[in-house]
Scaffold this active site. Sequence first.
Site, PDB file in Angstrom:
ATOM      1  N   CYS A  67      32.263  44.694  31.467  1.00  0.00           N
ATOM      2  CA  CYS A  67      32.678  43.291  31.619  1.00  0.00           C
ATOM      3  C   CYS A  67      34.201  43.151  31.645  1.00  0.00           C
ATOM      4  CB  CYS A  67      32.097  42.449  30.494  1.00  0.00           C
ATOM      5  SG  CYS A  67      32.533  40.690  30.631  1.00  0.00           S
TER       6      CYS A  67
ATOM      7  N   ASP B  18      40.209  34.205  39.118  1.00  0.00           N
ATOM      8  CA  ASP B  18      39.304  34.622  38.054  1.00  0.00           C
ATOM      9  C   ASP B  18      39.739  35.946  37.435  1.00  0.00           C
ATOM     10  OD1 ASP B  18      36.972  34.482  36.477  1.00  0.00           O
ATOM     11  OD2 ASP B  18      35.863  35.715  37.893  1.00  0.00           O
TER      12      ASP B  18
ATOM     13  N   CYS C 277      50.376  49.352  53.875  1.00  0.00           N
ATOM     14  CA  CYS C 277      49.168  48.726  54.433  1.00  0.00           C
ATOM     15  C   CYS C 277      49.439  48.207  55.847  1.00  0.00           C
ATOM     16  CB  CYS C 277      48.706  47.585  53.537  1.00  0.00           C
ATOM     17  SG  CYS C 277      47.976  48.127  51.970  1.00  0.00           S
TER      18      CYS C 277
END
Length: 364
Positions: free
Chosen positions: A22, A275, A314
């Site tokens: 978690c 989040d 990238c």
Amino acid sequence: MKHITVMIKPASQRCGLRCKYCFYHDISQKRSAADRGLMSIETAEIIIKKTIKEAESSCCFAFQGGEPFLRGLDFYREFVQIVRRCNEKNVFVNYAIQTNGMHINEEWAKFLKDNRFLVGISLDGPAEIHNRFRVDQREKGTYKNVMAACSILNRFQVPFNILCVITAFSARRGMKLYEFYKKQGFSHLQFIPCLEPAGEVRGEHALSSADYGEFLKTIFDLWYQDFQKGKYLSIRHIDNYLSLLAGQPPELCSMKEQCSCQFALEADGSVYPCDFYMADQWMLGNILSCSFQEMAEGETAGQFISQSVIGSQCRECKWGWICRGGCRRDREQEKNIFCKSYEDFFEYSIQRLESAAAMMYGLR
């Protein structure tokens, strides 16, 4: 803002499970106050009013946790009633909720169906995989409970998708995962690489780049075989690759080259940009005293976004145009920890991805 999505944690970090990987438990324990309690209906009403006021055409209220079902059904009943009462502008409203599946019963299912909630349910595969990490406080596996919840949702025709966390263990069992979900009739899947605690050494659950690359290739092979037979299984990352190949913008935030403000709200009204970054240093403000516009234009939001832009490696990469650098949490350094995974995957699959995109979108 034309559209606003707010991610709400009405039960803060509270959860009846003790999943061994978690990430939100780790984040909350490092804050000045880990548990922000249960969201009051008064705070919820302020969130609703400000969201509807600032959204020009549509909004989404997405509930996560911890475990959002712990806030209780009465809270959600009152929430949707307030939305109806306050939505004088007739803004289009979507609802979504992410759950571990432990609290779904017929009463919940009827409410979710009646109010058009899209449900995300965490299921890491068949019992021997799921129960390895997704356990309750007594260290007991939760597979049977989650499958029972899926059965109830199906019976009440509640739309739901499956979220599967990919660990070092499950990555080597890609075929077993795919065949299991297919056999169960689950048509919408999202595979999420196991997220390790920020700034810490990657532990026993962590994926190696080699394992993740093989997992991506295995899942794609199986998906493509079914696609050729006219059997479409929606897998979120593949869906996004096909969209990009068709010249459409990706839906996944990890494929947008830089972060944006997601407006993730804790139970006390504090707001964060993502989040994965609900830490003290990234708090944008509090919805009780700030507007979404003010927070989006604030210094913390600007810093968060500017630090998320993909680097030169990238941009110069052969596959940067479709890989997009991946999730920021996976590239805290200059390079994504799964860079080699993606390189190998695209070398392996690009021709078939292009073929599938052409068939789906009528491209020539």
